[in-house]
Design a protein around this motif. Structure first.
Motif, mmCIF file in Angstrom:
data_model
loop_
_atom_site.group_PDB
_atom_site.id
_atom_site.type_symbol
_atom_site.label_atom_id
_atom_site.label_comp_id
_atom_site.label_asym_id
_atom_site.label_seq_id
_atom_site.Cartn_x
_atom_site.Cartn_y
_atom_site.Cartn_z
ATOM 1 N N ARG A 18 0.801 -1.274 0.032
ATOM 2 C CA ARG A 18 -0.187 -0.252 -0.133
ATOM 3 C C ARG A 18 0.807 1.154 -0.010
ATOM 4 O O ARG A 18 0.514 2.403 -0.586
ATOM 5 C CB ARG A 18 -0.937 -0.147 1.346
ATOM 6 N N TYR A 21 2.047 1.866 -3.718
ATOM 7 C CA TYR A 21 1.097 2.161 -4.592
ATOM 8 C C TYR A 21 0.650 3.801 -4.168
ATOM 9 O O TYR A 21 0.779 4.643 -5.072
ATOM 10 C CB TYR A 21 -0.089 1.375 -4.394
ATOM 11 N N ARG A 161 -3.158 -1.147 -8.586
ATOM 12 C CA ARG A 161 -2.857 -1.766 -7.318
ATOM 13 C C ARG A 161 -2.480 -3.035 -7.573
ATOM 14 O O ARG A 161 -3.318 -3.951 -8.093
ATOM 15 C CB ARG A 161 -4.121 -1.364 -6.346
ATOM 16 N N VAL A 165 -3.248 -5.526 -2.324
ATOM 17 C CA VAL A 165 -4.009 -4.254 -2.018
ATOM 18 C C VAL A 165 -5.674 -4.182 -2.450
ATOM 19 O O VAL A 165 -6.713 -3.832 -1.722
ATOM 20 C CB VAL A 165 -3.513 -3.125 -2.530
ATOM 21 N N ASN A 243 -8.965 -3.327 -11.009
ATOM 22 C CA ASN A 243 -8.664 -2.057 -10.527
ATOM 23 C C ASN A 243 -9.649 -0.965 -10.610
ATOM 24 O O ASN A 243 -9.874 -0.214 -9.852
ATOM 25 C CB ASN A 243 -7.182 -1.418 -11.084
#
Length: 259
Positions: A18, A21, A161, A165, A243
């Motif tokens: 995370r 990203y 992602r 995630v 996504n």
């Protein structure tokens, strides 16, 4: 639907992915560039890890000994852009800020080969959760994204992602639903489909991870499980689609909570 992932995702793996990203899709967009070939992308990412990954050990920029003073099986050291340690996770990161040339399969395979060269001399690395991450500030060429999935490497880019995630996002949405947030019937059905597709992709790709593909036997021996033959190009397209669906469903939950 209950979201179930057969291979548990380490909380620290989720934290690292995370962070990767958010830096790539949000923070980097507002940072000044410098005169280096990658405009400071690698250096700024390392600084963000030092600042925000509290308790993690962050290697030097362009680490040559895997952050642990290690040698390779080939006897030739390889530059790794960054290695971060947060027990039990070892994150191995390749970073590309290459506007005119999106990472393709050869970039990914070279990164994988570097990791393998270290593993073949240092089996004890497999006693940790080895998490390879390929970060691109300008997306991936389709073959590069497919190669990441087939080799158990987490791809990260703006608006892309990695799978864990997306799983976390789905778990958050399911928790909101259990706490009484109501969506439209259409969005409820789409959420169930989203979770089902995440389950399918997670189950297909679980054997590709480093710790599933390579096993620690003793300090001088690793075992290798043969795995492949999955439709990685289709899965790459599906990851992009999921996504987009994640963004849409999260927005639907925000509207439902506000209204």
């Amino acid at each position: 639907m209950t979201l179930r992932i057969d291979i548990p995702i380490s909380p620290k793996t989720s934290v690292l992915l995370r962070h990767s990203y958010l830096f790539t899709s949000r923070d980097w967009q507002h940072l000044p560039r410098d005169e280096s070939p990658d405009q400071g992308f690698e250096a700024r990412f390392r600084e963000s890890c030092v600042e925000k990954l509290v308790g993690w050990v962050v290697s030097q920029h362009r680490e040559m000994n895997f952050g642990l003073g290690l040698m390779t099986a080939s006897g030739v050291l390889h530059e790794i852009d960054l290695v971060v340690h947060g027990d039990p996770v070892i994150g191995i990161l390749e970073l590309k800020n290459r506007p005119s040339w999106a990472p393709e399969k050869n970039d990914v395979i070279v990164f994988f080969a570097k990791i393998l060269d270290y593993l073949c001399l240092n089996p004890t690395l497999l006693q940790s959760a080895v998490v390879p991450i390929f970060i691109s500030s300008h997306g991936f060429e389709l073959s590069g994204l497919a190669a990441c999935l087939g080799l158990g490497i987490h791809p990260v880019a703006p608006f892309l992602r990695p799978l864990p995630v997306l799983v976390n996002n789905a778990q958050c949405m399911l928790a909101e639903r259990e706490h009484g947030v109501k969506l439209s019937a259409e969005d409820e059905g789409d959420l169930d489909d989203f979770c089902s597709n995440l389950n399918r992709m997670s189950n297909m790709l679980a054997p590709a991870t480093v710790n599933a593909r390579f096993g620690y036997l003793n300090r001088s021996t690793i075992e290798v499980a043969a795995f492949g033959g999955i439709p990685v190009y289709e899965l790459a397209d599906e990851l992009r689609r999921l996504n987009g669906e994640s963004v849409r469903l999260l927005a639907a939950f925000r509207v439902a909570k506000e209204g």
